[in-house]
Design a protein around this motif. Structure first.
Motif, mmCIF file in Angstrom:
data_model
loop_
_atom_site.group_PDB
_atom_site.id
_atom_site.type_symbol
_atom_site.label_atom_id
_atom_site.label_comp_id
_atom_site.label_asym_id
_atom_site.label_seq_id
_atom_site.Cartn_x
_atom_site.Cartn_y
_atom_site.Cartn_z
ATOM 1 N N MET A 82 0.827 -1.198 0.000
ATOM 2 C CA MET A 82 0.000 0.000 0.000
ATOM 3 C C MET A 82 0.863 1.250 0.000
ATOM 4 S SD MET A 82 -3.108 -0.995 2.575
ATOM 5 C CE MET A 82 -4.366 -2.164 2.055
ATOM 6 N N THR A 84 0.540 5.615 0.400
ATOM 7 C CA THR A 84 -0.322 6.720 0.785
ATOM 8 C C THR A 84 0.509 7.969 0.994
ATOM 9 O OG1 THR A 84 -1.921 7.561 2.382
ATOM 10 C CG2 THR A 84 -0.194 6.122 3.230
ATOM 11 N N ASP A 91 -3.565 5.057 9.482
ATOM 12 C CA ASP A 91 -3.663 4.538 8.125
ATOM 13 C C ASP A 91 -2.874 3.249 7.990
ATOM 14 O OD1 ASP A 91 -5.157 6.771 7.428
ATOM 15 O OD2 ASP A 91 -3.398 7.899 6.792
ATOM 16 N N ARG A 92 -1.701 3.227 8.589
ATOM 17 C CA ARG A 92 -0.863 2.026 8.503
ATOM 18 C C ARG A 92 -1.511 0.863 9.236
ATOM 19 N NH1 ARG A 92 5.017 2.894 10.639
ATOM 20 N NH2 ARG A 92 3.984 2.774 12.652
ATOM 21 N N GLY A 95 -4.370 -0.387 7.123
ATOM 22 C CA GLY A 95 -3.882 -1.096 5.957
ATOM 23 C C GLY A 95 -3.429 -2.498 6.284
ATOM 24 N N ALA A 100 -2.768 -6.137 4.141
ATOM 25 C CA ALA A 100 -1.649 -5.710 3.308
ATOM 26 C C ALA A 100 -0.375 -6.349 3.844
ATOM 27 C CB ALA A 100 -1.511 -4.186 3.317
ATOM 28 N N ASP A 102 2.789 -4.942 3.130
ATOM 29 C CA ASP A 102 3.768 -3.900 3.408
ATOM 30 C C ASP A 102 3.127 -2.557 3.113
ATOM 31 O OD1 ASP A 102 6.107 -2.727 4.206
ATOM 32 O OD2 ASP A 102 7.381 -3.699 2.720
ATOM 33 N N TYR A 103 3.821 -1.478 3.483
ATOM 34 C CA TYR A 103 3.223 -0.158 3.498
ATOM 35 C C TYR A 103 4.328 0.880 3.332
ATOM 36 C CZ TYR A 103 0.227 3.573 5.432
ATOM 37 O OH TYR A 103 -0.517 4.699 5.629
#
Length: 244
Positions: A82, A84, A91-92, A95, A100, A102-103
């Motif tokens: 993801m 952003t 948000d992390r 996610g 998800a 990874d971020y």
């Protein structure tokens, strides 16, 4: 990469400049990159040909990227990274809670992004072929209840041999806990141990990953049999665990 083993990435972002930048950079590294600027295009791409990894912006102009990511995870098992532009920790957490793998936040370092994509693809958990399932000789495995955690193939299977999909963070936390039954780990210790397994686990996401693991391996996640909470301290794995 040769043409036959190129990995295919699906980039979902409504910013044309970002798409062009990433397409150029990833193509130069030997990846095949397909693009989508919205959910409709994304589903069309996913249904047309197999994809090895989805790279998705969470803040699309007309759609909720979090909702799209959750729908992708419900239907597919490929890794999801993801992106952003917002730096809110929430948000992390959201996610990762939506599965998800990874971020990264914009603006990002291209070299780091490519390295993390490569790592996700290298470590992504694919269901083994029938021959590998039948031959697990020499594999290091941990057995608990009706589950087999294959540390060599990086797979979790139930007693029927069916593979249960785990994200990188989920597998790493389960491995740490199951390797040390009845040992209490603080969140900080779980983070440190997981880093040693080449994945990234963040402080506030440990609880989320534990919740997701319980949903997958516990018959009743509200009264877990394996992953226990030690109030005020952390988590521990209730044995017995047998290693082959």
């Amino acid at each position: 990469m040769t043409e036959s083993n190129k990995k295919t990435l699906l980039l979902v972002d409504d910013d044309q400049d970002i798409r062009q930048l990433l397409c150029d950079a990833l193509s130069q590294k030997g990846y095949q990159v397909r693009e989508a600027e919205n959910g409709r295009q994304m589903w069309a791409q996913l249904e047309e040909n197999p994809v090895d990894l989805v790279l998705m912006d969470l803040y699309l102009k007309e759609e909720d990227g979090l909702h799209l990511a959750r729908e992708v995870r419900e239907r597919f098992t490929m890794p999801i990274m993801m992106l952003t532009g917002k730096g809110d920790e929430t948000d992390r957490i959201l996610g990762l809670e939506l599965a998800a793998d990874d971020y990264m936040m914009k603006p990002f370092n291209l070299r780091e992004l490519i390295a993390r994509i490569h790592a996700l693809l290298r470590r992504s958990y694919q269901a083994p072929s029938s021959s590998s399932q039948n031959s697990g000789q020499g594999h290091e495995c941990l057995h608990f209840g009706a589950w087999v955690l294959d540390l060599t193939a990086r797979l979790l299977q139930d007693q029927t041999g069916k593979t249960v999909t785990l994200t990188l963070g989920e597998f790493s936390l389960l491995e740490v806990l199951a390797r040390h039954p009845d040992r209490i780990f603080t969140r900080e210790q779980l983070i440190e141990q997981s880093r040693g397994l080449e994945t990234e686990v963040f402080d506030r996401t440990v609880d989320v990953l534990i919740l997701r693991l319980r949903r997958k391996i516990e018959s009743n996640p509200k009264t877990p049999e394996f992953i226990k909470t030690q109030r005020g301290l952390g988590y521990f794995f209730q044995g017995p665990v047998r290693a082959n």
